[in-house]
Design a protein around this motif. Structure first.
Motif, PDB file in Angstrom:
ATOM      1  N   MET A 121      20.891  23.402 -17.370  1.00 50.93           N
ATOM      2  CA  MET A 121      21.606  24.196 -18.369  1.00 50.93           C
ATOM      3  C   MET A 121      22.258  23.239 -19.367  1.00 50.93           C
ATOM      4  O   MET A 121      22.744  22.187 -18.980  1.00 50.93           O
ATOM      5  CB  MET A 121      22.698  25.026 -17.709  1.00 50.93           C
ATOM      6  CG  MET A 121      22.178  26.237 -16.984  1.00 50.93           C
ATOM      7  SD  MET A 121      23.510  27.319 -16.477  1.00 50.93           S
ATOM      8  CE  MET A 121      24.375  26.296 -15.329  1.00 50.93           C
ATOM      9  N   ASN A 122      22.283  23.664 -20.633  1.00 47.90           N
ATOM     10  CA  ASN A 122      22.996  22.827 -21.596  1.00 47.90           C
ATOM     11  C   ASN A 122      24.374  23.429 -21.872  1.00 47.90           C
ATOM     12  O   ASN A 122      24.725  24.468 -21.309  1.00 47.90           O
ATOM     13  CB  ASN A 122      22.171  22.643 -22.874  1.00 47.90           C
ATOM     14  CG  ASN A 122      21.813  23.961 -23.514  1.00 47.90           C
ATOM     15  OD1 ASN A 122      22.586  24.933 -23.445  1.00 47.90           O
ATOM     16  ND2 ASN A 122      20.643  24.033 -24.112  1.00 47.90           N
ATOM     17  N   CYS A 123      25.136  22.763 -22.719  1.00 46.43           N
ATOM     18  CA  CYS A 123      26.519  23.206 -22.987  1.00 46.43           C
ATOM     19  C   CYS A 123      26.543  24.629 -23.553  1.00 46.43           C
ATOM     20  O   CYS A 123      27.433  25.419 -23.242  1.00 46.43           O
ATOM     21  CB  CYS A 123      27.190  22.256 -23.971  1.00 46.43           C
ATOM     22  SG  CYS A 123      27.160  20.568 -23.413  1.00 46.43           S
ATOM     23  N   TRP A 124      25.547  24.950 -24.381  1.00 50.10           N
ATOM     24  CA  TRP A 124      25.470  26.302 -24.958  1.00 50.10           C
ATOM     25  C   TRP A 124      25.319  27.348 -23.858  1.00 50.10           C
ATOM     26  O   TRP A 124      25.970  28.391 -23.891  1.00 50.10           O
ATOM     27  CB  TRP A 124      24.269  26.404 -25.920  1.00 50.10           C
ATOM     28  CG  TRP A 124      24.590  25.891 -27.268  1.00 50.10           C
ATOM     29  CD1 TRP A 124      24.262  24.673 -27.773  1.00 50.10           C
ATOM     30  CD2 TRP A 124      25.344  26.551 -28.295  1.00 50.10           C
ATOM     31  NE1 TRP A 124      24.752  24.536 -29.043  1.00 50.10           N
ATOM     32  CE2 TRP A 124      25.413  25.678 -29.396  1.00 50.10           C
ATOM     33  CE3 TRP A 124      25.960  27.796 -28.389  1.00 50.10           C
ATOM     34  CZ2 TRP A 124      26.066  26.008 -30.569  1.00 50.10           C
ATOM     35  CZ3 TRP A 124      26.613  28.128 -29.568  1.00 50.10           C
ATOM     36  CH2 TRP A 124      26.665  27.243 -30.637  1.00 50.10           C
ATOM     37  N   ASP A 125      24.417  27.062 -22.915  1.00 51.55           N
ATOM     38  CA  ASP A 125      24.187  28.021 -21.818  1.00 51.55           C
ATOM     39  C   ASP A 125      25.502  28.303 -21.091  1.00 51.55           C
ATOM     40  O   ASP A 125      25.807  29.443 -20.744  1.00 51.55           O
ATOM     41  CB  ASP A 125      23.183  27.451 -20.806  1.00 51.55           C
ATOM     42  CG  ASP A 125      21.784  27.358 -21.380  1.00 51.55           C
ATOM     43  OD1 ASP A 125      21.464  28.156 -22.264  1.00 51.55           O
ATOM     44  OD2 ASP A 125      21.014  26.470 -20.946  1.00 51.55           O
ATOM     45  N   ILE A 126      26.261  27.228 -20.848  1.00 46.47           N
ATOM     46  CA  ILE A 126      27.498  27.378 -20.072  1.00 46.47           C
ATOM     47  C   ILE A 126      28.539  28.177 -20.860  1.00 46.47           C
ATOM     48  O   ILE A 126      29.105  29.146 -20.349  1.00 46.47           O
ATOM     49  CB  ILE A 126      28.047  25.989 -19.661  1.00 46.47           C
ATOM     50  CG1 ILE A 126      27.050  25.306 -18.709  1.00 46.47           C
ATOM     51  CG2 ILE A 126      29.416  26.107 -18.996  1.00 46.47           C
ATOM     52  CD1 ILE A 126      27.292  23.833 -18.482  1.00 46.47           C
TER      53      ILE A 126
END
Lengths: 296, 322
Positions: free
Chosen positions: A103-108
């Motif tokens: 997961m990237n920061c956007w997903d989180i």
């Protein structure tokens, strides 16, 4: 196989449904709304018993009060829901674990915001049956209620993304929660106070100058109120339940006499500004948790 | 497999890593040792993409993972020194969540996490809530989580800290199994005795620099070289004393009843020759051992010692003294 749902959103949905927090919020809010509505209905009935007339305007007043009440609850609940979203992960020491996955920061951030948003939507929608009491005698259309819902949604997005951003910037949930409420207070009461202050300064000058050609006015400081979700909600509700003149009467009292594009499209512009700020807040939150963007 | 060169990380006025170098080959179980604040966690955080390096390169199979973060996520499994769990979540849901975070879904995910739970001995606890597990179980669950995407390199930061002996033993056995199964593992720990039981190679970091790196056998061998030979003689003490005093590799000899402590600077071959000579000369040798050195002693000597150039073997490069 690629997931259809954001994993963080899915996980938050599952864990929050097991927690009593959600049920307590929904029950508490609806209890308060219901008590307020019942008191209003009792007052209306009492009045009818005396006069023999049904005061239809009172039902509009009921809608107005409940709508304002629900709006105030959104402003109070959303920071509590979102200000611990990222800092809570830090405190649990799970943020690093999430960051080490695919997961990237956007997903989180989007998953966290989505989960908080979902809770707020449930809270908002759960209050609509009480709001629908207004339909007993009419005066408010279904479209009005849809617009009201839309306004609530944008306010929830605005305050939610603000909470998420502060939660990403501060390590401790207690700090981010306190700062969220302070910022919200500044955006609502603070901008109102600033406008009033500018008006008072202008008024003092007017008295000192003793010049009839100079009118005291809050001037351009009135535009601070565009970022004030409560003020715009007041304007919005006046449009739905009043004559719409109340807003201009307010401007008049602040020394604003000429209409312009901004004043005539106040609610839409305010919604637009809140939306743009929400996007900026989300960007800042994403950047704040990205380890490659941080120096330390 | 993993190649770290000139890694530097500064925190304001403090340099956590200073031109740090590390090389780990495929299939190694590498013990990463150092005192608190030496730079172990900083190194691990950089390797796992959780911290930005100021200088240096890190390549995994030739690919620069400081720039290709997606490659880190695909190929590195990370287990920190804390378990990091959520309330209101069952063990299988925890695994399912992390599987989906690695884009593994459905039956494939289920098969994978049940296999891992079985491996770490938690399959019976699949339906228990995570926060109800003991610390040892949480650590094992954390290990299973780190393996959910089947990484090639597993990095563990102090995995055994705070665990009881039984949990430590279980964890150690699982790590040995994973290593036998082909996983490359980097494990940082303060429990050096355990590292010496399972690691194939170790590296010692101090003040942000790798000060010793080599295979555990070579390093312990070198430590042992400085330890005395302990010879227990049943009969023929006088003959033994004469032979030892005449031997060119013997520096000092001390006697204690049947026991002789010999400071001997020779190789393994020369040790064998000495034993042979004693036996041929009718010395009844009951015991002939090089007193074993410990990783702890070595670690203490290195980390508190002066920085001198030391060579353990041809393959090992070292800077400080011990």
């Amino acid at each position: 196989m690629r997931s259809r749902w954001n994993p963080v959103f899915k996980m938050e949905k599952m864990t929050s449904s097991r927690s009593a927090k959600m049920s307590v919020i929904v029950f508490g809010m609806n209890l308060i709304l219901t008590i307020a509505a019942l008191i209003m209905l009792y007052t209306i009935k009492h009045e009818t018993d005396y006069t023999g007339e049904i005061p239809y305007q009172s039902f509009i007043q009921l809608y107005r009060i409940i709508a304002f009440f629900e709006f105030a609850l959104i402003l109070l609940i959303v920071p509590a829901l979102t200000s611990g979203a990222v800092s809570g992960e830090r405190e649990r020491q799970t943020l690093d674990l999430l960051m080490s996955t695919k997961m990237n920061c956007w997903d989180i951030i989007v998953g966290k915001l989505g989960a908080s948003f979902r809770t707020v939507l449930i809270v908002i929608l759960s209050g609509f049956p009480v709001l629908s009491l207004v339909f007993i005698y009419g005066g408010i259309s279904e479209f009005d209620m849809i617009f009201l819902f839309a306004y609530y949604v944008i306010t929830a997005l605005f305050t939610g993304s603000l909470g998420i951003m502060l939660s990403s910037l501060f390590k401790k949930t207690a700090t981010s929660t306190a700062v969220s409420y302070i910022v919200l207070l500044l955006l609502t009461a603070g901008t109102g106070a600033a406008t009033y202050l500018f008006y008072r300064i202008s008024y003092t000058r007017f008295v000192e100058m003793n010049n009839l050609a100079f009118y005291p006015s809050a001037g351009k400081s009135i535009y601070f109120l565009l970022v004030n979700p409560a003020f715009s909600f007041y304007y919005f509700m006046n449009g739905q339940t009043g004559s719409g003149r109340e807003f201009y009467e307010f401007l008049f009292s602040a020394g604003i006499y000429e209409k312009n594009f901004i004043l005539e499209n106040w609610v839409m512009l305010s919604i637009g500004i809140q939306f743009v700020l929400s996007v900026i807040f989300i960007f800042v939150a994403v950047r704040a948790i990205d380890p490659m963007k941080k120096k330390y | 497999m993993l190649d770290v060169k000139g890694l530097t990380k500064r925190y304001k006025n403090f340099t956590a890593l200073d031109q740090f170098d590390l090389h780990v080959d495929r299939g190694e179980l590498f013990g990463f040792v150092g005192p608190n604040g030496a730079g172990k966690t900083t190194t691990i955080k950089i390797l796992t993409g959780l911290l930005r390096a100021d200088e240096g390169t890190v390549t995994l199979d030739g690919r620069n993972i400081l720039k290709e973060r997606a490659y880190i996520r695909e190929n590195i499994g990370y287990m920190p020194d804390f378990s990091g769990v959520y309330d209101n979540m069952k063990v299988f849901e925890y695994m399912e969540f992390y599987a989906s975070a690695y884009r593994i879904e459905g039956p494939e995910a289920r098969e994978r996490y049940y296999e891992l739970l079985e491996m770490v001995g938690l399959s019976q606890k699949a339906n228990s809530f995570v926060d109800e597990l003991s610390r040892g179980m949480k650590q094992r669950l954390s290990l299973a989580r780190a393996l959910i995407h089947d990484p090639r390199l597993l990095i563990l930061d102090e995995p055994a800290s705070g665990l009881d002996p039984q949990s430590r033993y279980h964890l150690k056995e699982v790590l040995k199994y994973l290593n036998r199964d082909g996983k490359t593992i980097i494990i940082s720990s303060h429990i050096l005795a355990e590292l010496s039981e399972m690691c194939t190679d170790i590296g010692i970091i101090d003040n942000g620099k790798m000060i010793l790196r080599g295979s555990l056998i070579d390093i312990l061998d070198q430590v042992n070289q400085n330890n005395p030979l302990e010879i227990t003689v049943y009969d023929g003490m006088e003959k033994a004393a004469r032979i030892l005093k005449e031997h060119s590799r013997v520096q000092t000899v001390t006697f204690d009843y049947h026991k002789i402590m010999v400071s001997f600077s020779g190789s393994h071959e020369e040790e064998a020759e000495l034993l042979k000579k004693l036996v041929i000369n009718d010395v009844a040798v009951y015991e002939f051992i090089r007193k074993p050195g410990s990783l702890e002693n070595l670690f203490m000597k290195i980390t508190e010692g002066k920085k001198e150039k030391v060579v353990v073997s041809n393959e090992i490069e070292m800077e400080p003294s011990f």
